[in-house]
Design an enzyme around this catalytic site. Sequence first.
Site, PDB file in Angstrom:
ATOM      1  N   CYS A  98       0.776  -1.250   0.000  1.00 16.93           N
ATOM      2  CA  CYS A  98       0.000   0.000   0.000  1.00 16.93           C
ATOM      3  C   CYS A  98       0.802   1.292   0.000  1.00 16.93           C
ATOM      4  CB  CYS A  98      -0.902   0.054   1.228  1.00 16.93           C
ATOM      5  SG  CYS A  98      -1.831  -1.430   1.588  1.00 16.93           S
ATOM      6  N   HIS A 156      -2.630   7.062   4.513  1.00 17.87           N
ATOM      7  CA  HIS A 156      -1.519   6.108   4.587  1.00 17.87           C
ATOM      8  C   HIS A 156      -0.197   6.625   4.030  1.00 17.87           C
ATOM      9  CE1 HIS A 156      -0.294   1.587   4.586  1.00 17.87           C
ATOM     10  NE2 HIS A 156      -0.109   2.164   5.755  1.00 17.87           N
TER      11      HIS A 156
HETATM   12 CA    CA Z   1      -3.103  -2.126  -0.515  1.00 18.43          CA
END
Ligand code: CA
Length: 487
Positions: A98, A156
């Site tokens: 990610c 994130h």
């Molecule tokens: Ca991901």
Amino acid sequence: MNLMIYNYFGEKILKIMIRLLFNSIICVFISVVCLSCKTDVKNDTKKTIPNLIVIMADDLGYVDVGFNGSVDIPTPNIDRIANNGVKFTNGYTPYPVCSPSRAGFMTGRYQQRFGYERNVQYRTDDPNMGLPNSENTIPEILNQAGYTSGVVGKWHLGAHISKHPLNQGFDSFFGHLGGGHRYFHEELVIKDSYSINDESMSYRTWIMKDHTPVKIEQYLTDEFSDQAINFIEENQKDPFFLYLAYNAPHGPLQATQKYLDRFDDIKDKRRKIYAGMVSAVDDGVGRILDQLQALGIEDNTIIFFLSDNGGPETKNASNNGPLREGKSSIYEGGNRIPFAMQWKAEIAPMVYDFPISSLDILPTIAELSGATIPSDKPLDGVNIIPYLKGEKEGRPHHTLYIRKYDEDLYSVRDGDMKLVTKKKNSIKELYNLSEDLGEENDLATKRPNEVKRLDSLRQSWNTELIDPVFLGLIHTDAWKKRSKTQP
Ligand code: CA
């Protein structure tokens, strides 16, 4: 004498009145001209500069969309994007997990160039944990061209306040700072996102609207869809960039009955929940496309749909089909992802087979908007529009790379040949992706010169990178404990 004075002043007053009248006419004339110029500029701007919407799913498998052949999970709305525009069969992200993948997308640069090579820890007390503020983000670039930019969903890219979206170029934020989130609103019990420094707790925070915690009252994916619709509604008149980063279908597997009811035929319990989560995203995409149509701005809005990395099949019951392995791997399942775009005003429907990357989104929109790229941060992505229009021939990228520093893994795709190296370069595998999509037939011993050629590309690229600048999720105690119990 009095008459002379009267005449004298009368003449003066008349002259002043004539001058005032003349000036007023000039002012009105100039105002009308300026107004029409301004209207022209605005109309021209509206006409020529496209809006950008990037819809990024999380951990979505390669064949878990209809346009890539999904049978058990229909995605009629996501498929509309591919049918209206381009289905990319060789769409990649620059990393198979990610956080680094998103750092590459957000800057148009291989994130290893600035030491972003690990999944970030959720650390609200560490200003070095996340995207360096010295890098240029998509909204910072588009700001020059007058765009309004918003992010809805998963961030994130760092949980310290200096890494907050509003401190990285965005004008608005509605989402969560960490790498994932629980989907049922009653499970979000921590009001202050800055009060914790722990990955699993970060899944339970309230959602943040800019800097303010807000309590939501519905399934998270539906909430994100609503907020995306609000953003478009509010910014429809000016060029905008919406980054809609659904955290679905990343774990935990959670779907509401409304979505589960659509999949009575799926007997595997986990796959059924996963299907419900993907279906909720698909509903959101459909509502956004409908809204763009209703507002009359669909034609000049570029919409990308993609996943941030491949599906972690054993974790969230995703399906990468014929691709080898999945999330976190340097084989194709790790970072070849569902990827589609539409721009009805300019791009005719097509299937595009040459490799492209999420690194290309920034340079593409930058060039279309007329924004300039600072020369001290050269990009790895390219503007793909001339390739899609046939104005440029050949491949947008001849070579694409991955490096995973901690595991000492590399992959190099050059043309259709792919080299994988492991264990301090002692293991080398070579595949021809044009005839071996599943990377089953290792050609390394048969084609040593090709191995050598690709390896020299790898070594040359490697010299341009720096070592990671922060520790990752894998270095946390919780992760180490989990790894011990789950081999
Ligand atoms: Ca991901």
